[in-house]
Structure formats: structure tokens, C-alpha cells
Enzyme design. Structure first.
Site, short mmCIF file in Angstrom:
data_model
loop_
_atom_site.label_atom_id
_atom_site.label_comp_id
_atom_site.label_asym_id
_atom_site.label_seq_id
_atom_site.Cartn_x
_atom_site.Cartn_y
_atom_site.Cartn_z
N HIS A 115 -2.82 8.12 -17.63
CA HIS A 115 -1.65 7.88 -16.79
C HIS A 115 -1.81 8.56 -15.42
O HIS A 115 -1.71 7.90 -14.37
CB HIS A 115 -0.42 8.43 -17.52
CG HIS A 115 0.87 8.28 -16.77
ND1 HIS A 115 1.82 7.35 -17.10
CD2 HIS A 115 1.38 8.94 -15.69
CE1 HIS A 115 2.86 7.45 -16.28
NE2 HIS A 115 2.60 8.41 -15.40
N GLU A 116 -2.10 9.84 -15.44
CA GLU A 116 -2.18 10.58 -14.16
C GLU A 116 -3.34 10.10 -13.30
O GLU A 116 -3.25 10.05 -12.08
CB GLU A 116 -2.28 12.09 -14.42
CG GLU A 116 -1.06 12.70 -15.11
CD GLU A 116 0.27 12.41 -14.44
OE1 GLU A 116 0.29 12.14 -13.22
OE2 GLU A 116 1.30 12.41 -15.14
N HIS A 149 -4.77 5.07 -7.58
CA HIS A 149 -3.87 4.39 -6.65
C HIS A 149 -3.98 5.06 -5.27
O HIS A 149 -4.15 4.41 -4.24
CB HIS A 149 -2.45 4.47 -7.20
CG HIS A 149 -1.43 3.65 -6.45
ND1 HIS A 149 -0.10 3.66 -6.77
CD2 HIS A 149 -1.53 2.81 -5.40
CE1 HIS A 149 0.56 2.85 -5.96
NE2 HIS A 149 -0.28 2.32 -5.11
N HIS A 185 -2.42 7.14 -11.31
CA HIS A 185 -1.82 7.54 -10.04
C HIS A 185 -2.92 7.95 -9.04
O HIS A 185 -2.88 7.58 -7.87
CB HIS A 185 -0.89 8.74 -10.23
CG HIS A 185 0.40 8.44 -10.92
ND1 HIS A 185 1.19 7.38 -10.58
CD2 HIS A 185 1.04 9.08 -11.93
CE1 HIS A 185 2.28 7.38 -11.35
NE2 HIS A 185 2.20 8.40 -12.18
ZN LIG Z 1 3.71 8.81 -13.62
#
Ligand SMILES: [Zn+2]
Length: 619
Positions: A404-405, A411, A408
Site C-alpha cells: 500500500h505505502e 505515485h 503511494h
Molecule cells: Zn494510503
């Protein structure tokens, strides 16, 4: 500032990071980030802080200078350049403070960075009114005349969009001064729920446990149904005792938001909040309508849970217990390898970037005393690289948190590579899409590669729980907010009791009480009083819209749709260069239409089909 905490996911899934610390990676070198990439020494940091401070008078001197396009460009460049240096300064201060929250020097540095940021913000607060005073026509002419202003186009247009909702100088001064009293409900809520409530203690497995929020989150998923029922029946009456006070605090918050919306001439609070990111209110309405349409699928999931847990009566207190015990633990190196394998549908270049991140000392993964709990990615240092904080415990959730991190982080990498600093920063409306897409790719990969039935059942139930907690629960919160704000705007008095009534009706509808899926006692209507997110008005809906867009992307990516993959990367590379709703829509999913929400419900049904198949297998 780019800073996306995953605390919500922890809170809603009921997973405790620090309680089951298995040091599986003890034999590996600890994963620690290297802050030297930001500043070589604390002294170098302080020298930079003083250098930025010395620039403040030159920023103040820009006031009244935007008389032609060249001056506007030069002025904005100067402000952005300062903000870029400030972001790097801030990053160093906050990262070092989060690793050891007990060290005073870290807190002092963070405070100094905050003070300087506020000073710069205050000094440059003339920009907005001066742009508005220039007017749309002149600003557009400046942009056409001056190619160097292209990078400022989106920001300038966003400021002009607010023109109709910006008041005269006197009124703006009054409103600015009113901010502090308007923010009081949130502080009072936080004081009452974190500090002042006397929490009960109970005996769990022979140990005396204080049932505060942390104790509740840790023990609500106990495998013994009697214990979790006791936890619920002890914890929630505490909120009931203070229902009236919590109601008054929340109603004050609602009135404050309604007041700000009204004086700024927005039709209602929702429009005012969504206007900040120019998100059409239709997105919000479609989310709620489609969550309702998806309820039979949520009920199918809950009914299967009841069966798997072997319960005669399925109570609301059973909602957090995992369907299966976790079958194994992972080392950090395994977690990285799993994530790299899982993101294969995103292509080799993405995998290469991700691997660079894993190798590049970007992450502080070691659990330690005094470290901030939860997990986040901080991507504010534009010309350095993103940083990730998490506490890797070795359970499946920490593997998922890693994926998940780093969703980010990638991104940020892609946005920073494609965009100038001015438009690299992206909105939360887009941010949670790549992070949850990665979580879905990881879940599907683990499901496909499970060696045992137990592993597969566990992975499937975790993937399903993510959808319940991040889509349905957040959509229900969003609906509660819409209903309560509307009630205040209609002039209806809201009390703790009436808020509980509204919440209970929603909770029963979502949990399928009328359909005989789950029994929800009256007392749980008070759950609204426990949710801190309600003090960030119309915020949580974005978790539900993002996970729906993620389901849309994950489905296409896993099918090998390379056109969709290119559009997905275009979305990430767009950073904050356009309205976030449009950036996502250009990539495929229109969040004002039913399509992405249907993709989410389809995913849930597909996972349920797989789970039923595994359960039917022998052995
Ligand atoms: Zn998040």
C-alpha cells in the site's frame, strides 16, 4: 503536502500493529531510512532553515507586484522555490521526530519547521486576493503571453474558481479570525474521547485490560465469541453515558460547517467542501446509491462469515473476527519479493522503480519504542525521493501495508518525474487509488499462489475484509454525514439521541438486520460518537470511491489490458495538474457513474465464489 497515513485502515480493520510483534527479520539488517539524502547533519538543516527565514522579507516585497505577466511569473517562481526548500526542511524534521517521539530535540526541530511554514504562508497570503483582483481575463491573457506561466495555470484557475465565494477584505478578515472558534468542536471531541472519559477494566484470559479505544481495537476480534461480546457490551455503554455531550459537540461542528458554506454562498456544506477539489456532488450521490445496490453482496459475505465461524446468532460484536487464523509469518525480504511479484501486471519499468525504492533506504520498517504508530508515505521532498514509515511485524497485514505505502511512493516517483514542483502534488481523491490497487494485486497474487487450503482461506477473507471495511463501512459513514449535514441545513435540531437513531438505522440496513443476516442491538447506534473522521467533513467518502476505482483498475490490469495500463500511468504522472475527478475519469473510471462501484461489487462476488469453492474442497 503529500502525506498519506494509513491509520484509517488500521482502525477500521481492527489490526493492532504493536501487539503481535514477531521479529521474523531479526537475522536481517534492520530496515532503516537514510535521512542523509535530505541533510547531511542537523547543523546543515539549521543553516538551511536560517537561509529560508532570510528569504521571507523578499517574499513580502512581492506584494502588489503582479502588474504584468513577467512580474507574475517571477513572483510565483520565487514563492514556489521557497516552498520547495521548505518542504524538504519539513520532511527531515517530521521524519526524525516520528522515529523517536520522545526526543525533545526532534520535537523542537519540528516546531521550528512548523513556525517557519506558518510564517511563509502568512507572508504570501496576499497571492490569492491579488490574483482574484486581477480577474479571469487578465490572468488568462498573462498565461497566453508567457509560456513560463503554463506550470501555474491549474493553480491560477483554481484560485479564480473561488472568486465567487471570496468576500470583501473586511469579511475575509472576520472569517479568518473565526477559524479558531470554528475548529473547537474537534479539539473538544478529542479531549473528551482521548483524555477525560474514565475507561472500564475487564478480565480477558486472566489479564486485567483497560477498555479504552486501544484496548477495544485489540480485543474486539478475540476468537472467543463470549469475550468479544463482553468487550462490546462494556465499551459501548461508556459512549452511551456521554451521548448527549458528544451530540452537542458534533452538532456544533455541523453548524460551523453550515455557517462557513452559507457565508461563502455555497448551496450547502457538501458543495462547499467538495468545491475545494472541484469534485462534482454527483460522485457522492452515486457512491451512496451504488453502496445500497451492493448490499446483497455485503450480506452474502457476512452470511458466509457466520457459517464459517459456526455461530448460531451473528451479532455485531462478531464483525471484526477473522474467518481464519493467520497461517504464517513473513520476513521483510519476503514481503518485498511478494510485492514485486504481485505488481507484475504493471510492467517491468514499474517493478524496476519499486525495486530501486526497496534497495534505496527509503523505508523505516523496524518496530521500536517511541516510534509513531501506523504507517505513511511522505513524498514532500521533491528532488530527493519518497520516504515510507511502517512497523513491520511479519503478519499478512504488514505485507499489505508495505504494498500500500509503496503504491503511494511510486505515485510520487512518477508524478515528480513528469511534473514540475508546482503541479506534482496530488489530491487525496486520487492518492488512495494506486495504494489500494497494489493491495488488491498483492491479495490476488497471494490467493493464486497459496500452498495450502488454510492459506487460501485466510488470504481470501483478508481481501474480502478490505472491501467491507474500506468500501461499505466508509460509504455508510459518508451517508451518515450527508444525512446529518442535511438535517442541520433544514433547521432540524440534532441531539445525541437523534444522531444515534440515524446511525442505528444505517447500521442495521448495512448489516442486513431485516434480512436476518446480523443482529444489531440498539446500543450500537452510538458508534458515530467514536469516529474522529466525522470532524473532517465529507472526507471519508474518498476511501470508498478510491477502492472502487482500484477494483476497476485491478480487474483490467490482471486481464493484461495494456491500454488501460498506459492510462493508469497517465493518471499517476498527472500529479495535481488538473481536477482530480477529471484525472481519474480520463484514465477510465467515471466516479460519478455506477461503473467503478459495480467493479468493486463484482470483485467481492468473485472472491466469495473462490472462497465457497475452496470451502467445498475436501481436505
Ligand atoms: Zn494510503
Amino acid at each position: 503536502m503529500r502525506y498519506f497515513a494509513r491509520t484509517l485502515c488500521f482502525a477500521s480493520l481492527g489490526l493492532t500493529v504493536m501487539s503481535s510483534m514477531v521479529m521474523a527479520e531479526a537475522q536481517q539488517p534492520p530496515a532503516l531510512w537514510d535521512l542523509h539524502a535530505l541533510f547531511a547533519t542537523d547543523a546543515a538543516w539549521d543553516a538551511e532553515r536560517q537561509a529560508i527565514e532570510a528569504l521571507v522579507p523578499t517574499l513580502a516585497a512581492l506584494k502588489g507586484s503582479f502588474t504584468d505577466s513577467a512580474a507574475l511569473e517571477a513572483g510565483l517562481d520565487k514563492i514556489w522555490a521557497t516552498k520547495k526548500r521548505l518542504a524538504k526542511l519539513d520532511t527531515y524534521a517530521s521524519l526524525s521526530a516520528d522515529v523517536d517521539t520522545r526526543m525533545d530535540a526532534n520535537q523542537v526541530r519540528r516546531q521550528k519547521a512548523n513556525d517557519l511554514r506558518n510564517k511563509v504562508e502568512e507572508t504570501t497570503s496576499f497571492v490569492k486576493p491579488e490574483i482574484i483582483a486581477l480577474g479571469r481575463q487578465r490572468v488568462e491573457a498573462f498565461i497566453t503571453e508567457r509560456p513560463g506561466l503554463a506550470k501555474d495555470r491549474y493553480e491560477l484557475q483554481s484560485i479564480l474558481r473561488e472568486a465567487d465565494h471570496t468576500l470583501g477584505q473586511e469579511a475575509e478578515t472576520v472569517l479568518a479570525a473565526a477559524q479558531t472558534p470554528l475548529e473547537q468542536p474537534e479539539s473538544i471531541f478529542s479531549l473528551l474521547s482521548n483524555a477525560d472519559i474514565p475507561w472500564p477494566t475487564i478480565d480477558i484470559h486472566g489479564k486485567k485490560i483497560t477498555l479504552d479505544q486501544e484496548g477495544y481495537v485489540t480485543h474486539r476480534s478475540d476468537r472467543d465469541p463470549k469475550i468479544r461480546q463482553t468487550v462490546f457490551e462494556t465499551f459501548w455503554p461508556v459512549f452511551k453515558t456521554y451521548e448527549r455531550t458528544f451530540g452537542a459537540i458534533y452538532a456544533a461542528n455541523l453548524r460551523g460547517t453550515a455557517f462557513s458554506a452559507k457565508v461563502r454562498k455555497y448551496p450547502d456544506a457538501m458543495s462547499a467542501v467538495l468545491a475545494r477539489d472541484n469534485v462534482p456532488p454527483q460522485v457522492y450521490r452515486t457512491l451512496i446509491a451504488e453502496a445500497h445496490n451492493g448490499l446483497p453482496t455485503l450480506h452474502r459475505y457476512l452470511a458466509l462469515g457466520k457459517k464459517l465461524l459456526g455461530l448460531k446468532t451473528y451479532r455485531y460484536s462478531d464483525v471484526y473476527v477473522p474467518f481464519a487464523a493467520p497461517p504464517r509469518h513473513y520476513t521483510l525480504a519476503e514481503a518485498e519479493q511478494l510485492t514485486l511479484r504481485a505488481v507484475k501486471p504493471l510492467g517491468d519499468a514499474y517493478g524496476q522503480d519499486l525495486n530501486d525504492g526497496f534497495q534505496g533506504a527509503w523505508m523505516h520498517a523496524q518496530p521500536q519504542r517511541g516510534k509513531r504508530s501506523g504507517a505513511y508515505m511522505n513524498g514532500a521532498a521533491y528532488d530527493v525521493h519518497p520516504f515510507v514509515l511502517l512497523s513491520f511485524s511479519g503478519n499478512f497485514d504488514s505485507v499489505s501495508t508495505l504494498a500500500h505505502e509503496f503504491g503511494h511512493a511510486m505515485h510520487t516517483v512518477l508524478a515528480n518525474r513528469a511534473q514540475p514542483f508546482e503541479t506534482a502534488d496530488y489530491s487525496i481523491f486520487v492518492a488512495e487509488i494506486p495504494s489500494t490497487t497494489n493491495e488488491m494485486l498483492l491479495a490476488d497474487d497471494v490467493i493464486a499462489h497459496s500452498h495450502s487450503k488454510a492459506e487460501k482461506i485466510y488470504a481470501l477473507s483478508q481481501a474480502l475484509e478490505l472491501l467491507r471495511a474500506t468500501f461499505f463501512r466508509q460509504a455508510m459513514f459518508a451517508e451518515f454525514e450527508a444525512e446529518t449535514h442535511a438535517a442541520i441545513e433544514r433547521g432540524e435540531p440534532l441531539t445525541g439521541e437523534s444522531l444515534s437513531k440515524i446511525y442505528l438505522a444505517l447500521l442495521r440496513r448495512y448489516m442486513g438486520e431485516a434480512e436476518g443476516v446480523m443482529t444489531v442491538d440498539d446500543i450500537y447506534g452510538v458508534e458515530w460518537a467514536y469516529i474522529p473522521h466525522f470532524y473532517s467533513d465529507f472526507y471519508v467518502y474518498q476511501y470508498a470511491t478510491s477502492i472502487s476505482a482500484a477494483a476497476y483498475f485491478a480487474e483490467g490490469l490482471e486481464k493484461g489490458d495494456t491500454t488501460l495500463r498506459e492510462r493508469y500511468f497517465d493518471m499517476l504522472k498527472a500529479g495535481g495538474s488538473d481536477d482530480p475527478y477529471l484525472i481519474v475519469k480520463k484514465a477510465g473510471p467515471d466516479l460519478a457513474s455506477p461503473e467503478p462501484y459495480q467493479a468493486l461489487v463484482r470483485r467481492m462476488n468473485h472472491l466469495l465464489d473462490q472462497l465457497e469453492t475452496v470451502l467445498a474442497e475436501n481436505g
